[in-house]
Design a protein around this motif. Structure first.
Motif, PDB file in Angstrom:
ATOM      1  N   SER A  78      10.133   0.379  10.976  1.00  0.00           N
ATOM      2  CA  SER A  78       9.137   0.004   9.977  1.00  0.00           C
ATOM      3  C   SER A  78       9.874  -0.380   8.696  1.00  0.00           C
ATOM      4  N   SER A  79       9.184  -1.098   7.814  1.00  0.00           N
ATOM      5  CA  SER A  79       9.770  -1.505   6.530  1.00  0.00           C
ATOM      6  C   SER A  79       8.842  -1.063   5.407  1.00  0.00           C
ATOM      7  N   ARG A  80       9.423  -0.781   4.256  1.00  0.00           N
ATOM      8  CA  ARG A  80       8.607  -0.451   3.094  1.00  0.00           C
ATOM      9  C   ARG A  80       9.410  -0.688   1.819  1.00  0.00           C
ATOM     10  N   TYR A  81       8.703  -0.671   0.710  1.00  0.00           N
ATOM     11  CA  TYR A  81       9.349  -0.758  -0.596  1.00  0.00           C
ATOM     12  C   TYR A  81       9.247   0.581  -1.303  1.00  0.00           C
TER      13      TYR A  81
ATOM     14  N   ILE B 233      -0.021   1.520  -1.907  1.00  0.00           N
ATOM     15  CA  ILE B 233       0.747   2.739  -2.202  1.00  0.00           C
ATOM     16  C   ILE B 233       0.410   3.865  -1.231  1.00  0.00           C
ATOM     17  N   ARG B 234       1.458   4.492  -0.705  1.00  0.00           N
ATOM     18  CA  ARG B 234       1.299   5.602   0.247  1.00  0.00           C
ATOM     19  C   ARG B 234       1.714   6.946  -0.350  1.00  0.00           C
ATOM     20  N   PHE B 235       2.655   6.937  -1.300  1.00  0.00           N
ATOM     21  CA  PHE B 235       3.200   8.198  -1.814  1.00  0.00           C
ATOM     22  C   PHE B 235       3.690   7.990  -3.248  1.00  0.00           C
ATOM     23  N   ILE B 236       3.396   8.958  -4.109  1.00  0.00           N
ATOM     24  CA  ILE B 236       3.887   8.954  -5.492  1.00  0.00           C
ATOM     25  C   ILE B 236       4.504  10.314  -5.776  1.00  0.00           C
TER      26      ILE B 236
ATOM     27  N   HIS C  37       6.294   4.984  -3.106  1.00  0.00           N
ATOM     28  CA  HIS C  37       6.581   4.414  -1.786  1.00  0.00           C
ATOM     29  C   HIS C  37       5.359   3.633  -1.330  1.00  0.00           C
ATOM     30  N   THR C  38       5.585   2.429  -0.815  1.00  0.00           N
ATOM     31  CA  THR C  38       4.462   1.635  -0.320  1.00  0.00           C
ATOM     32  C   THR C  38       4.123   2.028   1.115  1.00  0.00           C
ATOM     33  N   SER C  39       2.997   1.543   1.572  1.00  0.00           N
ATOM     34  CA  SER C  39       2.622   1.725   2.972  1.00  0.00           C
ATOM     35  C   SER C  39       3.493   0.827   3.849  1.00  0.00           C
ATOM     36  N   VAL C  40       3.556   1.154   5.128  1.00  0.00           N
ATOM     37  CA  VAL C  40       4.308   0.335   6.086  1.00  0.00           C
ATOM     38  C   VAL C  40       3.696  -1.056   6.194  1.00  0.00           C
ATOM     39  N   THR C  41       2.386  -1.131   6.189  1.00  0.00           N
ATOM     40  CA  THR C  41       1.697  -2.435   6.297  1.00  0.00           C
ATOM     41  C   THR C  41       2.059  -3.331   5.128  1.00  0.00           C
ATOM     42  N   PHE C  42       2.054  -2.775   3.923  1.00  0.00           N
ATOM     43  CA  PHE C  42       2.420  -3.557   2.741  1.00  0.00           C
ATOM     44  C   PHE C  42       3.870  -4.018   2.855  1.00  0.00           C
ATOM     45  N   GLY C  43       4.752  -3.115   3.297  1.00  0.00           N
ATOM     46  CA  GLY C  43       6.160  -3.457   3.457  1.00  0.00           C
ATOM     47  C   GLY C  43       6.358  -4.598   4.443  1.00  0.00           C
ATOM     48  N   HIS C  44       5.634  -4.536   5.551  1.00  0.00           N
ATOM     49  CA  HIS C  44       5.725  -5.583   6.579  1.00  0.00           C
ATOM     50  C   HIS C  44       5.210  -6.922   6.049  1.00  0.00           C
ATOM     51  N   ASP C  45       4.070  -6.886   5.361  1.00  0.00           N
ATOM     52  CA  ASP C  45       3.438  -8.124   4.882  1.00  0.00           C
ATOM     53  C   ASP C  45       4.255  -8.812   3.779  1.00  0.00           C
ATOM     54  N   HIS C  46       5.060  -8.034   3.041  1.00  0.00           N
ATOM     55  CA  HIS C  46       5.797  -8.597   1.910  1.00  0.00           C
ATOM     56  C   HIS C  46       7.312  -8.501   2.096  1.00  0.00           C
ATOM     57  N   LEU C  47       7.752  -8.402   3.352  1.00  0.00           N
ATOM     58  CA  LEU C  47       9.164  -8.151   3.633  1.00  0.00           C
ATOM     59  C   LEU C  47      10.080  -9.211   3.033  1.00  0.00           C
TER      60      LEU C  47
END
Length: 335
Positions: free
Chosen positions: A184-187, A214-217, A238-248
């Motif tokens: 998985s990818s994330r920012y 956003i998934r975690f602060i 930390h962003t969600s995995v979906t956000f990370g994937h969409d903006h990789l």
């Protein structure tokens, strides 16, 4: 005396190097393409204040006491040296498994990796980006982006599996096995503040379930119990995995602004930071490990070339420990 190279100064590579010291295979070196130790257990510093730090990768460690086995000794060693301490700060939305214990690193998670590198006694070189490995005169010739190639008797690769594939030192069967791994990818965003800044929230960290980005602060210094009037606070997002994937492959500046916009809607009271760091974790966590290779894969036996890391187990402290132990067993059986 054999010359041994560990590629990757993350958790697997550092633990592997520390365990190899006891095995005594020869002169040991660790290379990493980054400017410092940690890998996905990195701790970043504020641009204006080096004392203000934030964990942009792993946030805390979880020991499942019922399944700990020999790994328990690793936790106990880190606790005895003050590298780990029990996580006591309030984290909203955290799922707590019965019989599990959570720990944080008061000096930042990179201090765990640095501890093992020191224990290894290895010569550690940063900004050594390995680009090619080939056989020459019965040894491995390892090329890097800057500097001359060097020869080693044993090479251990602990970077993410897609980076191992880029080195093109494997046969077709190994290639098919390695290509089946997925990540998985994330920012992650680090917000660094000046000393004396107040961040008024009742929690040290919080899992977010109703935001598309956003998934975690984490109020990171609060999570690590190091609140001090002399050191500015830091916030990790930390962003969600979906956000990370969409903006990789999006523009980093645009991604940073998107995350900040969402952050303002989640925590509107946050003050303006003194500096910001945006980290892209292209290989954040393993979603599918390499099949039928628990802990490591031997790519070549004479001379020895092996690879490991969480891509051969799972993405947490225990997975990296398991891989490091497996790698060292493979080296010992070869000696």
């Amino acid at each position: 005396m054999a010359r041994v190279l560990v590629v990757g100064a993350g958790l697997t590579g550092s633990v592997c190097a520390a365990l190899l010291r006891a095995a005594g295979p020869g002169r040991l070196e660790v290379w990493d393409k980054a400017r410092g130790a940690g890998g996905r257990m990195s701790t970043s510093r504020g641009a204006r204040d080096a004392a203000c730090t934030a964990d942009l990768g792993a946030q805390y460690l979880t020991l499942e006491t019922g399944r700990a086995g020999p790994r328990r000794s690793f936790y106990e060693e880190l606790l005895s040296h003050g590298i780990l301490e029990p996580l006591t700060a309030p984290i909203e939305g955290m799922l707590v498994k019965e019989g599990s214990r959570n720990y944080m690193a008061p000096q930042g998670t990179s201090s765990i990796v640095k501890y093992y590198l020191k224990q290894s006694g290895a010569d550690v070189f940063y900004e050594h980006h390995v680009t090619h490995i080939s056989l020459r005169d019965g040894k491995w010739e390892v090329s890097r982006k800057m500097g001359s190639p060097e020869q080693f008797d044993i090479v251990i690769l602990t970077m993410p599996v897609p980076q191992i594939l880029q080195l093109q030192v494997i046969n077709e069967r190994q290639k098919q096995q390695l290509e089946s791994v997925s990540y998985s990818s994330r920012y992650a965003l680090g917000l660094f503040y000046e000393a004396g800044t107040r961040i008024d929230v009742p929690w040290a960290a919080q899992y977010i379930t109703d935001n598309p980005c956003i998934r975690f602060i984490s109020i990171d210094n609060k999570k690590r119990n190091i609140e001090s009037p002399e050191i500015g606070p830091s916030v990790v997002v930390h962003t969600s995995v979906t956000f990370g994937h969409d903006h990789l492959d999006s523009d980093p500046a645009e991604v940073q602004q998107l995350i900040l916009t969402h952050l303002e809607s989640v925590v509107p009271s946050l003050p303006k930071p003194a500096s910001i760091k945006c980290q892209k974790w292209r290989y954040s966590q393993v979603t599918k490990a390499v099949p039928n290779c628990p802990g490591q894969m031997t790519l070549h036996t004479q001379p020895l070339l092996i690879c490991g890391g969480d891509g051969f187990t799972h993405s947490n402290f225990d997975g990296c420990i398991d891989s490091a132990v497996s790698l060292v067993e493979a080296v010992k059986s070869h000696l």
